[in-house]
Design an enzyme around this catalytic site. Structure first.
Site, PDB file in Angstrom:
ATOM      1  N   LYS A 112       0.826  -1.224   0.000  1.00 32.37           N
ATOM      2  CA  LYS A 112       0.000   0.000   0.000  1.00 32.37           C
ATOM      3  C   LYS A 112       0.852   1.263   0.000  1.00 32.37           C
ATOM      4  O   LYS A 112       0.488   2.256  -0.619  1.00 32.37           O
ATOM      5  CB  LYS A 112      -0.969  -0.013   1.181  1.00 32.37           C
ATOM      6  CG  LYS A 112      -2.061  -1.047   0.944  1.00 32.37           C
ATOM      7  CD  LYS A 112      -3.198  -0.965   1.887  1.00 32.37           C
ATOM      8  CE  LYS A 112      -4.225  -2.003   1.424  1.00 32.37           C
ATOM      9  NZ  LYS A 112      -5.298  -2.215   2.336  1.00 32.37           N
ATOM     10  N   LYS A 197      -5.211  -9.873  -5.654  1.00 31.37           N
ATOM     11  CA  LYS A 197      -6.408 -10.049  -4.830  1.00 31.37           C
ATOM     12  C   LYS A 197      -7.542  -9.139  -5.290  1.00 31.37           C
ATOM     13  O   LYS A 197      -7.289  -8.019  -5.739  1.00 31.37           O
ATOM     14  CB  LYS A 197      -6.028  -9.695  -3.379  1.00 31.37           C
ATOM     15  CG  LYS A 197      -7.079  -9.989  -2.369  1.00 31.37           C
ATOM     16  CD  LYS A 197      -6.692  -9.447  -0.996  1.00 31.37           C
ATOM     17  CE  LYS A 197      -6.973  -7.971  -0.883  1.00 31.37           C
ATOM     18  NZ  LYS A 197      -7.076  -7.480   0.509  1.00 31.37           N
ATOM     19  N   LYS A 200     -11.251  -4.134  -2.357  1.00 31.30           N
ATOM     20  CA  LYS A 200     -12.347  -3.167  -2.531  1.00 31.30           C
ATOM     21  C   LYS A 200     -11.867  -1.760  -2.828  1.00 31.30           C
ATOM     22  O   LYS A 200     -12.602  -0.959  -3.368  1.00 31.30           O
ATOM     23  CB  LYS A 200     -13.279  -3.205  -1.330  1.00 31.30           C
ATOM     24  CG  LYS A 200     -12.727  -2.598  -0.056  1.00 31.30           C
ATOM     25  CD  LYS A 200     -13.803  -2.550   0.981  1.00 31.30           C
ATOM     26  CE  LYS A 200     -13.503  -3.467   2.158  1.00 31.30           C
ATOM     27  NZ  LYS A 200     -12.202  -3.233   2.786  1.00 31.30           N
TER      28      LYS A 200
HETATM   29  N1  AQP Z   1     -10.121 -11.025  -2.095  1.00 27.35           N
HETATM   30  C1  AQP Z   1     -10.363 -11.521  -0.898  1.00 27.35           C
HETATM   31  N2  AQP Z   1     -10.497 -12.854  -0.718  1.00 27.35           N
HETATM   32  C2  AQP Z   1     -10.771 -13.387   0.499  1.00 27.35           C
HETATM   33  N3  AQP Z   1     -10.911 -12.620   1.609  1.00 27.35           N
HETATM   34  C3  AQP Z   1     -10.794 -11.291   1.483  1.00 27.35           C
HETATM   35  N4  AQP Z   1     -10.893 -10.282   2.370  1.00 27.35           N
HETATM   36  C4  AQP Z   1     -10.685  -9.122   1.723  1.00 27.35           C
HETATM   37  N5  AQP Z   1     -10.465  -9.332   0.426  1.00 27.35           N
HETATM   38  C5  AQP Z   1     -10.511 -10.675   0.239  1.00 27.35           C
HETATM   39  C6  AQP Z   1     -11.180 -10.466   3.783  1.00 27.35           C
HETATM   40  O1  AQP Z   1     -12.261  -9.613   4.113  1.00 27.35           O
HETATM   41  C7  AQP Z   1     -12.097  -9.156   5.459  1.00 27.35           C
HETATM   42  C8  AQP Z   1     -12.237  -7.668   5.514  1.00 27.35           C
HETATM   43  O2  AQP Z   1     -11.234  -7.089   4.733  1.00 27.35           O
HETATM   44  P1  AQP Z   1     -10.750  -5.614   5.064  1.00 27.35           P
HETATM   45  O3  AQP Z   1     -11.901  -4.729   4.969  1.00 27.35           O
HETATM   46  O4  AQP Z   1     -10.008  -5.621   6.345  1.00 27.35           O
HETATM   47  O5  AQP Z   1      -9.762  -5.204   3.993  1.00 27.35           O
HETATM   48  P2  AQP Z   1      -8.599  -5.917   3.301  1.00 27.35           P
HETATM   49  O6  AQP Z   1      -8.294  -7.231   3.833  1.00 27.35           O
HETATM   50  O7  AQP Z   1      -7.414  -4.997   3.257  1.00 27.35           O
HETATM   51  O8  AQP Z   1      -9.243  -6.141   1.929  1.00 27.35           O
HETATM   52  P3  AQP Z   1      -9.708  -5.189   0.820  1.00 27.35           P
HETATM   53  O9  AQP Z   1     -11.136  -5.466   0.584  1.00 27.35           O
HETATM   54  O10 AQP Z   1      -8.779  -5.464  -0.274  1.00 27.35           O
HETATM   55  O11 AQP Z   1      -9.585  -3.693   1.265  1.00 27.35           O
HETATM   56  P4  AQP Z   1      -8.544  -2.652   0.725  1.00 27.35           P
HETATM   57  O12 AQP Z   1      -8.606  -2.683  -0.769  1.00 27.35           O
HETATM   58  O13 AQP Z   1      -8.971  -1.366   1.310  1.00 27.35           O
HETATM   59  O14 AQP Z   1      -7.209  -3.074   1.235  1.00 27.35           O
HETATM   60  C9  AQP Z   1     -10.724  -9.634   5.923  1.00 27.35           C
HETATM   61  O15 AQP Z   1     -10.885 -10.787   6.716  1.00 27.35           O
HETATM   62  C10 AQP Z   1     -10.031  -9.972   4.651  1.00 27.35           C
HETATM   63  O16 AQP Z   1      -9.057 -10.983   4.835  1.00 27.35           O
END
Ligand code: AQP
Length: 331
Positions: A112, A197, A200
């Protein structure tokens, strides 16, 4: 009773990855067999360039989606992280236990921070220290288990290390938590870029299925998913990441085994079609419930208020004990 805690960050619209990797297990398993707490970790959304109004909007939407997916406030505690001061109170103490080297080794930080620099933005200090706040989120509640997708396991490991270190130095204070991962779809990949991955906060729309996407949009995104050269349907993350991703999504949605599903498909097209329909079916009830909840925002507010009160009551004794143990004079 086992205590479970997990969270979701309001940095974008929730995705199929969030659902299959985390949220679905919270709904189907964790809230029934444990004392479970789930939070929208809004403070974590401030670690990268953000728009205040958007974070507020996404926080409410994430809370509404958690309830729409089936979290039942009678069975579990749903709350917003910033409503409970114990998280930031504890985070500072843990910063005094964590090391600079540990923070810089975190994969998410490296990725990031590189992305922020690429976009010409400065890297916020909170992006470096965010795993410590996440450790505080977990340790404040004495959580035994943290159900997360693959990408978060390193952060839960850090929470374990900090708990052990704090306990050794200052006396037993924290439960040492462990991460639990789903059997399939622990890392749902971007449909257009199956080696990355599905995240979001990424902007590449067509590769990401959002939980509130219309059925036609879901179908289009999945039918246009990037597949691999070759024709046979095989489960191989290294050599066939695109097809493997679809097999994992289909298996997670239908309760099957991704490797066993291979034999059922002679073409990529048929696999895509079934995957698209399976995802549409999984999202249908969630979307219907979301529409109902949107018509009654005061219900969501009341759930979050009650959740924060309960969360505060649960966390305060542990955080107070940590303050005493580390050497601070009680007020
Ligand atoms: N692609 C994914 N596959 C499986 N699990 C996922 N999680 C996120 N993306 C995937 C799981 O969702 C939970 C919440 O995630 P988060 O909101 O803490 O953010 P993150 O893990 O950093 O994932 P994002 O969605 O990609 O957010 P951004 O883009 O903002 O970094 C967690 O349990 C995560 O493992």
């Amino acid at each position: 009773m086992t205590r479970v805690l997990s969270g979701i960050k309001p940095t974008g619209h929730l995705t199929l990855g969030n659902y299959l990797g985390a949220l679905r297990r919270w709904v189907e398993v964790d809230q029934h067999r444990s004392e479970a707490l789930f939070c929208i970790v809004d403070l974590h959304a401030l670690t990268v360039d953000h728009d205040p109004a958007r974070v507020r909007r996404l926080t409410r939407r994430a809370a509404t989606l958690l309830l729409a997916a089936g979290l039942d406030p009678e069975r579990c505690t749903v709350f917003v992280q910033s409503h409970v001061d114990e998280h930031t109170r504890l985070s500072y103490l843990l910063e005094c236990v964590a090391t600079d080297g540990e923070m810089r080794r975190m994969i998410q930080y490296k990725e990031k921070a590189a992305r922020e620099r690429q976009r010409g933005r400065s890297v916020r200090l909170s992006l470096l220290t965010y795993p410590v706040l996440m450790a505080a989120d977990i340790l404040a509640y004495g959580a035994d288990e943290v159900p997360v997708g693959d990408d978060q396991t390193q952060h839960v490991e850090l929470a374990r290390d900090l708990a052990v270190r704090f306990n050794q130095r200052y006396g037993h204070t924290f439960v040492v938590p462990r991460a639990t991962r789903p059997k399939v779809a622990a890392r749902v990949m971007n449909l257009q870029e199956p080696t990355s991955k599905m995240g979001k906060s990424d902007d590449s729309g067509p590769g990401i299925v959002h939980l509130l996407d219309e059925p036609e949009t879901v179908r289009k995104k999945i039918m246009r998913a990037v597949t691999d050269s070759g024709r046979d349907v095989v489960h191989d993350r290294e050599k066939r990441p695109g097809i493997t991703n679809l097999l994992e999504i289909l298996a997670a949605c239908t309760g099957g085994d991704p490797k066993e599903l291979c034999g059922a498909y002679a073409s990529y097209g048929a696999l895509k079609k079934d995957t698209a329909e399976a995802v549409v079916e999984v999202l249908k009830p969630l979307q219907a419930r979301h529409r109902e909840l949107c018509a009654d925002p005061s219900y969501v507010d009341a759930v979050l208020r009650a959740g924060a009160e309960r969360a505060r009551r649960t966390a305060r004794p542990t955080v107070d004990a940590a303050y005493r143990a580390i050497g601070l004079l009680p007020a």
